[in-house]
Design a protein around this motif. Structure first.
Motif, PDB file in Angstrom:
ATOM      1  N   SER A  76      23.200 -18.469 -23.101  1.00 50.97           N
ATOM      2  CA  SER A  76      22.280 -17.350 -23.334  1.00 50.97           C
ATOM      3  C   SER A  76      22.414 -16.277 -22.259  1.00 50.97           C
ATOM      4  N   VAL A  77      22.568 -16.687 -21.018  1.00 51.38           N
ATOM      5  CA  VAL A  77      22.718 -15.718 -19.926  1.00 51.38           C
ATOM      6  C   VAL A  77      24.044 -14.967 -20.073  1.00 51.38           C
ATOM      7  N   HIS A  78      25.123 -15.679 -20.375  1.00 47.77           N
ATOM      8  CA  HIS A  78      26.407 -15.009 -20.622  1.00 47.77           C
ATOM      9  C   HIS A  78      26.262 -14.002 -21.762  1.00 47.77           C
ATOM     10  N   ALA A  79      25.576 -14.386 -22.844  1.00 53.87           N
ATOM     11  CA  ALA A  79      25.390 -13.500 -23.993  1.00 53.87           C
ATOM     12  C   ALA A  79      24.526 -12.295 -23.624  1.00 53.87           C
ATOM     13  N   ALA A  80      23.449 -12.532 -22.887  1.00 57.07           N
ATOM     14  CA  ALA A  80      22.506 -11.465 -22.552  1.00 57.07           C
ATOM     15  C   ALA A  80      23.159 -10.341 -21.770  1.00 57.07           C
ATOM     16  N   PRO A 121      18.427  -8.234 -18.661  1.00 57.35           N
ATOM     17  CA  PRO A 121      17.766  -7.013 -19.139  1.00 57.35           C
ATOM     18  C   PRO A 121      16.432  -7.264 -19.830  1.00 57.35           C
ATOM     19  N   PHE A 122      15.842  -8.435 -19.624  1.00 55.16           N
ATOM     20  CA  PHE A 122      14.552  -8.769 -20.235  1.00 55.16           C
ATOM     21  C   PHE A 122      13.839  -9.781 -19.343  1.00 55.16           C
ATOM     22  N   PRO A 123      12.508  -9.906 -19.463  1.00 49.25           N
ATOM     23  CA  PRO A 123      11.759 -10.888 -18.675  1.00 49.25           C
ATOM     24  C   PRO A 123      12.132 -12.313 -19.086  1.00 49.25           C
ATOM     25  N   SER A 124      12.090 -13.212 -18.118  1.00 53.59           N
ATOM     26  CA  SER A 124      12.393 -14.608 -18.417  1.00 53.59           C
ATOM     27  C   SER A 124      11.652 -15.516 -17.452  1.00 53.59           C
ATOM     28  N   MET A 125      11.572 -16.775 -17.862  1.00 50.44           N
ATOM     29  CA  MET A 125      10.993 -17.817 -17.021  1.00 50.44           C
ATOM     30  C   MET A 125      11.996 -18.959 -16.977  1.00 50.44           C
ATOM     31  N   GLU A 142      17.826 -20.364  -7.052  1.00 52.54           N
ATOM     32  CA  GLU A 142      18.811 -19.289  -6.828  1.00 52.54           C
ATOM     33  C   GLU A 142      19.131 -18.565  -8.137  1.00 52.54           C
ATOM     34  N   PHE A 143      19.350 -19.333  -9.210  1.00 55.22           N
ATOM     35  CA  PHE A 143      19.634 -18.713 -10.509  1.00 55.22           C
ATOM     36  C   PHE A 143      18.467 -17.832 -10.941  1.00 55.22           C
ATOM     37  N   ALA A 144      17.240 -18.352 -10.803  1.00 55.28           N
ATOM     38  CA  ALA A 144      16.053 -17.589 -11.189  1.00 55.28           C
ATOM     39  C   ALA A 144      15.974 -16.280 -10.406  1.00 55.28           C
ATOM     40  N   THR A 145      16.245 -16.333  -9.128  1.00 54.87           N
ATOM     41  CA  THR A 145      16.208 -15.131  -8.297  1.00 54.87           C
ATOM     42  C   THR A 145      17.252 -14.123  -8.765  1.00 54.87           C
ATOM     43  N   TRP A 147      18.675 -13.813 -11.699  1.00 54.55           N
ATOM     44  CA  TRP A 147      18.406 -13.308 -13.050  1.00 54.55           C
ATOM     45  C   TRP A 147      17.106 -12.533 -13.149  1.00 54.55           C
ATOM     46  N   GLY A 148      16.276 -12.567 -12.094  1.00 52.46           N
ATOM     47  CA  GLY A 148      14.971 -11.914 -12.140  1.00 52.46           C
ATOM     48  C   GLY A 148      13.951 -12.712 -12.934  1.00 52.46           C
ATOM     49  N   SER A 149      14.167 -14.014 -13.022  1.00 48.54           N
ATOM     50  CA  SER A 149      13.285 -14.888 -13.797  1.00 48.54           C
ATOM     51  C   SER A 149      12.098 -15.358 -12.968  1.00 48.54           C
ATOM     52  N   ASP A 150      10.941 -15.502 -13.612  1.00 48.40           N
ATOM     53  CA  ASP A 150       9.845 -16.231 -12.986  1.00 48.40           C
ATOM     54  C   ASP A 150      10.337 -17.667 -12.829  1.00 48.40           C
ATOM     55  N   PHE A 151       9.968 -18.308 -11.734  1.00 47.19           N
ATOM     56  CA  PHE A 151      10.460 -19.658 -11.478  1.00 47.19           C
ATOM     57  C   PHE A 151       9.301 -20.631 -11.496  1.00 47.19           C
ATOM     58  N   HIS A 152       9.459 -21.704 -12.282  1.00 46.44           N
ATOM     59  CA  HIS A 152       8.436 -22.747 -12.337  1.00 46.44           C
ATOM     60  C   HIS A 152       9.076 -24.081 -11.966  1.00 46.44           C
ATOM     61  N   GLN A 153       8.631 -24.641 -10.868  1.00 46.22           N
ATOM     62  CA  GLN A 153       9.083 -25.966 -10.434  1.00 46.22           C
ATOM     63  C   GLN A 153       8.152 -26.996 -11.077  1.00 46.22           C
TER      64      GLN A 153
END
Length: 185
Positions: A76-80, A121-125, A142-145, A147-153
């Motif tokens: 999905s990230v490659h596609a986005a 180019p869009f919000p993500s978690m 690191e990936f979340a950072t 990609w600009g994703s909210d991160f939930h542990q």
């Protein structure tokens, strides 16, 4: 954003989502849900998988929210990053594998390296576990950072699959709800 106003693209990981897996359950219960398919779930090829995701986004009749697990996150990230003027409004990414550094990742996942590091180019978690057998929590953060994703542990949750006890996964529904609320604004 209301659930009835969205087309959901469910992107399973390596081997597809088995019966009882949270993605299968969600695909059966979410209106307007479509599972992104590919030719071989056990020997995936990056380019056709990315193309399938891009085609499903283009064919959607409403805004799109991606629900991806495991290797489906990387697809999905490659596609986005290749989508221009996309209908994708958000994504829930669960348990991305570290195909670059983690020794337990199956060799079939190697074509998905390198992992993109550009902002999406869009919000993500991104939801990650402290004991995922395919990715350390530090790499997931690191990936979340990147990609600009909210991160939930999510604590000790394994790979968020049947083997780790995540069939219905009610906690995931809460995170999904939180993402959908964020997309309202």
């Amino acid at each position: 954003m209301k659930i009835s106003e969205v087309d959901f693209l469910i992107v399973p990981g390596l081997g597809d989502s088995e019966p009882g897996h949270w993605q299968r359950r969600w695909s059966e219960r979410l209106p307007n849900a479509k599972v992104v398919r590919q030719a071989d779930w056990h020997k995936p090829a990056l380019a056709p998988w990315v193309e399938a995701i891009a085609n499903d986004v283009m064919m959607a009749t409403r805004p799109v929210v991606i629900l991806a697990h495991g290797l489906g996150v990387l697809a999905s990230v490659h596609a986005a990053l290749g989508l221009v003027d996309t209908k994708v409004r958000g994504a829930l990414f669960v348990a991305p594998p570290d195909v670059e550094l983690h020794p337990e990742v199956p060799p079939a996942a190697a074509p998905f390296s390198p992992i993109p590091r550009d902002p999406l180019p869009f919000p993500s978690m991104l939801v990650a576990s402290t004991n995922d057998p395919y990715c350390s929590i530090d790499r997931a953060a690191e990936f979340a950072t990147c990609w600009g994703s909210d991160f939930h542990q999510a604590g000790d949750a394994g790979h968020f699959n049947i083997q780790s006890g995540h069939g219905p996964w009610p906690e995931g529904l809460l995170m999904f709800t939180r993402l959908m609320q964020r997309l309202k604004s």
